[in-house]
Design a protein around this motif. Structure first.
Motif, PDB file in Angstrom:
ATOM      1  N   THR A  78     -46.899  -2.966 -23.059  1.00  0.00           N
ATOM      2  CA  THR A  78     -46.002  -3.351 -24.134  1.00  0.00           C
ATOM      3  C   THR A  78     -45.744  -2.208 -25.101  1.00  0.00           C
ATOM      4  O   THR A  78     -44.777  -2.231 -25.844  1.00  0.00           O
ATOM      5  CB  THR A  78     -46.572  -4.529 -24.935  1.00  0.00           C
ATOM      6  OG1 THR A  78     -47.804  -4.122 -25.535  1.00  0.00           O
ATOM      7  CG2 THR A  78     -46.800  -5.736 -24.054  1.00  0.00           C
ATOM      8  N   GLY A  79     -46.617  -1.241 -25.156  1.00  0.00           N
ATOM      9  CA  GLY A  79     -46.463  -0.153 -26.090  1.00  0.00           C
ATOM     10  C   GLY A  79     -47.003  -0.475 -27.472  1.00  0.00           C
ATOM     11  O   GLY A  79     -47.013   0.366 -28.356  1.00  0.00           O
ATOM     12  N   MET A  80     -47.418  -1.707 -27.647  1.00  0.00           N
ATOM     13  CA  MET A  80     -47.967  -2.113 -28.932  1.00  0.00           C
ATOM     14  C   MET A  80     -49.483  -1.932 -28.912  1.00  0.00           C
ATOM     15  O   MET A  80     -50.136  -2.279 -27.939  1.00  0.00           O
ATOM     16  CB  MET A  80     -47.636  -3.582 -29.223  1.00  0.00           C
ATOM     17  CG  MET A  80     -46.154  -3.858 -29.336  1.00  0.00           C
ATOM     18  SD  MET A  80     -45.381  -2.954 -30.678  1.00  0.00           S
ATOM     19  CE  MET A  80     -46.172  -3.685 -32.072  1.00  0.00           C
ATOM     20  N   PRO A  81     -50.042  -1.404 -29.996  1.00  0.00           N
ATOM     21  CA  PRO A  81     -51.489  -1.240 -30.033  1.00  0.00           C
ATOM     22  C   PRO A  81     -52.188  -2.600 -30.125  1.00  0.00           C
ATOM     23  O   PRO A  81     -51.687  -3.534 -30.734  1.00  0.00           O
ATOM     24  CB  PRO A  81     -51.728  -0.422 -31.303  1.00  0.00           C
ATOM     25  CG  PRO A  81     -50.527  -0.662 -32.137  1.00  0.00           C
ATOM     26  CD  PRO A  81     -49.389  -0.914 -31.205  1.00  0.00           C
ATOM     27  N   ILE A  82     -53.323  -2.679 -29.486  1.00  0.00           N
ATOM     28  CA  ILE A  82     -54.122  -3.900 -29.523  1.00  0.00           C
ATOM     29  C   ILE A  82     -55.446  -3.570 -30.194  1.00  0.00           C
ATOM     30  O   ILE A  82     -56.168  -2.695 -29.749  1.00  0.00           O
ATOM     31  CB  ILE A  82     -54.368  -4.440 -28.110  1.00  0.00           C
ATOM     32  CG1 ILE A  82     -53.045  -4.789 -27.455  1.00  0.00           C
ATOM     33  CG2 ILE A  82     -55.283  -5.649 -28.147  1.00  0.00           C
ATOM     34  CD1 ILE A  82     -53.170  -5.196 -26.008  1.00  0.00           C
ATOM     35  N   GLY A  83     -55.730  -4.273 -31.261  1.00  0.00           N
ATOM     36  CA  GLY A  83     -56.974  -4.043 -31.976  1.00  0.00           C
ATOM     37  C   GLY A  83     -57.864  -5.270 -31.909  1.00  0.00           C
ATOM     38  O   GLY A  83     -57.410  -6.383 -31.663  1.00  0.00           O
ATOM     39  N   ALA A  84     -59.128  -5.056 -32.116  1.00  0.00           N
ATOM     40  CA  ALA A  84     -60.075  -6.166 -32.116  1.00  0.00           C
ATOM     41  C   ALA A  84     -59.916  -6.974 -33.398  1.00  0.00           C
ATOM     42  O   ALA A  84     -59.573  -6.442 -34.454  1.00  0.00           O
ATOM     43  CB  ALA A  84     -61.501  -5.630 -32.002  1.00  0.00           C
ATOM     44  N   LYS A  85     -60.147  -8.259 -33.292  1.00  0.00           N
ATOM     45  CA  LYS A  85     -60.046  -9.126 -34.451  1.00  0.00           C
ATOM     46  C   LYS A  85     -61.244  -8.859 -35.352  1.00  0.00           C
ATOM     47  O   LYS A  85     -62.385  -8.865 -34.906  1.00  0.00           O
ATOM     48  CB  LYS A  85     -60.021 -10.587 -34.006  1.00  0.00           C
ATOM     49  CG  LYS A  85     -59.774 -11.538 -35.133  1.00  0.00           C
ATOM     50  CD  LYS A  85     -59.654 -12.968 -34.637  1.00  0.00           C
ATOM     51  CE  LYS A  85     -59.469 -13.880 -35.824  1.00  0.00           C
ATOM     52  NZ  LYS A  85     -59.409 -15.276 -35.436  1.00  0.00           N
TER      53      LYS A  85
END
Length: 67
Positions: free
Chosen positions: A44-51
């Protein structure tokens, strides 16, 4: 002189056909997966961070709001 050698299209077609008819099913059996389970990766190109929220605190606050 070309950068890449000439490609034998008939032999390439035969190699691909052989791979998908004989080698690929064998690899699937060794990996214990079916053809339906194989998926392309989704980028997706979107960064994924931990909650970083405290879910227990959120639950308690939500419950206290409804009292």
């Amino acid at each position: 002189m070309a950068l890449l050698p000439d490609i034998n299209e008939k032999q390439t077609t035969e190699n691909v056909r052989n791979f998908f008819n004989k080698v690929f099913p064998r690899l699937q059996n060794m990996a214990h997966i079916s053809y339906v389970e194989i998926q392309s990766p989704i980028i997706t190109g979107m960064p994924i961070g931990a909650k970083t929220d405290n879910s227990n605190e959120d639950k308690l606050l939500t419950k206290s709001y409804f009292r």
